[in-house]
Design a protein around this motif. Structure first.
Motif, short mmCIF file in Angstrom:
data_model
loop_
_atom_site.label_atom_id
_atom_site.label_comp_id
_atom_site.label_asym_id
_atom_site.label_seq_id
_atom_site.Cartn_x
_atom_site.Cartn_y
_atom_site.Cartn_z
N ALA A 294 0.58 85.88 -6.23
CA ALA A 294 -0.59 85.90 -5.42
C ALA A 294 -1.98 85.68 -6.16
O ALA A 294 -2.29 86.33 -6.94
CB ALA A 294 -0.49 87.47 -5.05
N ALA A 295 -2.52 84.72 -5.61
CA ALA A 295 -3.74 84.22 -6.47
C ALA A 295 -5.06 84.97 -5.72
O ALA A 295 -5.19 84.70 -4.71
CB ALA A 295 -3.69 82.86 -6.19
N VAL A 296 -5.93 85.53 -6.59
CA VAL A 296 -6.91 86.35 -6.34
C VAL A 296 -8.26 85.86 -6.97
O VAL A 296 -9.20 86.35 -6.32
CB VAL A 296 -6.66 87.70 -6.28
N LEU B 137 -4.03 94.22 -1.62
CA LEU B 137 -3.63 93.16 -0.49
C LEU B 137 -2.59 92.30 -1.34
O LEU B 137 -1.85 91.88 -0.93
CB LEU B 137 -4.92 92.28 -0.22
N ALA B 138 -2.98 92.15 -2.67
CA ALA B 138 -2.05 91.18 -3.39
C ALA B 138 -0.42 92.06 -3.75
O ALA B 138 0.47 91.27 -3.59
CB ALA B 138 -2.58 90.87 -4.83
N VAL B 139 -0.68 92.96 -3.71
CA VAL B 139 0.74 93.83 -4.08
C VAL B 139 1.43 93.80 -2.67
O VAL B 139 2.59 93.51 -2.45
CB VAL B 139 0.39 95.53 -4.50
N MET B 140 0.62 93.76 -1.68
CA MET B 140 1.45 94.15 -0.27
C MET B 140 2.05 92.81 0.10
O MET B 140 3.10 92.47 0.77
CB MET B 140 0.47 94.39 0.80
N ALA B 141 1.37 91.51 -0.35
CA ALA B 141 1.67 90.22 -0.01
C ALA B 141 2.94 90.04 -1.01
O ALA B 141 4.01 89.21 -0.45
CB ALA B 141 0.96 89.03 -0.65
N ARG C 297 -4.43 99.39 6.69
CA ARG C 297 -3.22 99.24 6.21
C ARG C 297 -3.32 99.36 4.67
O ARG C 297 -2.78 100.31 4.11
CB ARG C 297 -2.24 98.11 6.45
N ALA C 298 -4.13 98.60 4.17
CA ALA C 298 -4.39 98.42 2.66
C ALA C 298 -4.96 99.84 2.17
O ALA C 298 -4.48 100.18 1.12
CB ALA C 298 -5.14 97.22 2.39
#
Length: 327
Positions: free
Chosen positions: A240-242, A135-139, A279-280
């Protein structure tokens, strides 16, 4: 009868965890019953195996915030016996019994189909941590990754390990931040091209802006490190903060946002809509090299979980723990 890790609380308020036998009629209500094959260990799991961290409301409790397995029974037309499924998020393992059991019963809305090209074991080597990483990569991609290396903080942890492998596979230079020098070879094997010592980047400085160094960042640490990184991003780059392993406070200024157009992107994996989950997971099956995934895996069983829960809270777990609940 089937086996599960049960966490219970005694009269003095102390919790204890042990593998016990359960029956199907003890499972909570839900649309779909799943024969669980694998789960994994995340920071939240460590809290729920231990004191609960305020996440667990009722005892006895079965932790495990994610699992993968095979549908045994379904009252929902979207799933039928024999279907392979994944569950992450939705407060399963916290407010609802989770994946540290050989059986689970959940709402159909919480499940996604196992994508082609992944086994249930691989799916749990990915788990919530790897799903969050994707999700972070996609963002970052949606906002445009710039020319410089992509910084990954907490890189030897679950999110960081998968993020490093995915970003490297996609052709990005990856700078991996770690406070454990002994993990350097591991991170290099995942594709990191640069190792950054945690102490070099873990303190705030008086200057709100430093040199433009990073083309993007996936941050699992928060706190002072995130504040420092914001001032080192290239113009228009994104963070991207996870996670918040380094604390929930953010001792930063707005200057990086105003003068460099830096984006701070919040990543939530718990309540993600179904379509973005699918999607992810499709991207994970496509863009996460399985050989690098295999290098992250630490195998475990249900009986290993009490110790692993303590270990992950102490920052002593590297890569991805895969729990074979039937072993």
């Amino acid at each position: 009868m089937f086996k599960a890790l049960i966490v219970d609380k005694d009269a003095d308020g102390k919790t204890h965890a042990a593998v016990q036998d359960l029956t199907l009629d003890q499972l909570p209500a839900g649309d779909v019953t799943v024969a669980v094959e694998y789960s994994t260990v995340n920071y939240k799991d460590g809290l729920c195996i231990g004191s609960g961290g305020g996440l667990v409301r009722n005892y006895p409790h079965v932790p495990g915030i994610d699992f993968a397995g095979t549908v045994e029974a379904s009252d929902d037309p979207r799933y039928k016996p024999g279907d392979k499924v994944i569950l992450t998020g939705w407060r399963v393992g916290e407010a609802h019994w989770g994946g540290y059991a050989q059986k689970a019963r959940v709402k159909a809305d919480w499940l996604v189909p196992l994508p082609d090209g992944l086994t249930t074991r691989q799916a749990m080597a990915v788990g919530t941590a790897g799903f969050t990483a994707m999700l972070a990569v996609m963002a970052l991609e949606d906002h445009g990754i710039k020319s410089g290396p992509v910084l990954v903080t907490g890189a030897a942890g679950g999110v960081g390990s998968v993020a490093t492998a995915i970003l490297a596979h996609l052709g990005h230079q990856v700078a991996a931040v770690t406070g454990r020098p002994e993990t350097a070879d591991y991170l290099t094997s995942l594709g990191a091209t640069q190792i950054v010592a945690r102490e070099d980047i873990n303190e705030t400085v008086k200057r709100p802006l430093e040199g433009e160094t990073w083309g993007g960042c996936i941050d699992a640490v928060g706190g002072a490190m995130l504040a420092r990184v914001l001032g080192q991003m290239e113009y228009g780059a994104s963070v991207a903060a996870v996670g918040l392993a380094g604390g929930a406070n953010l001792p930063a200024t707005v200057i990086p946002f105003l003068l460099r157009g830096v984006n701070l992107l919040g990543i939530d994996s718990v309540m993600q809509p179904y379509d973005n989950r699918v999607r992810a997971w499709a991207r994970i099956a496509k863009d996460l090299p399985m050989d690098r995934l295999e290098a992250m895996i630490q195998p475990a069983t249900l009986s290993d979980l009490p110790q692993l829960g303590a270990d992950i809270l102490a920052g002593q777990v590297k890569g991805r723990v895969v729990v074979d609940v039937n072993a």
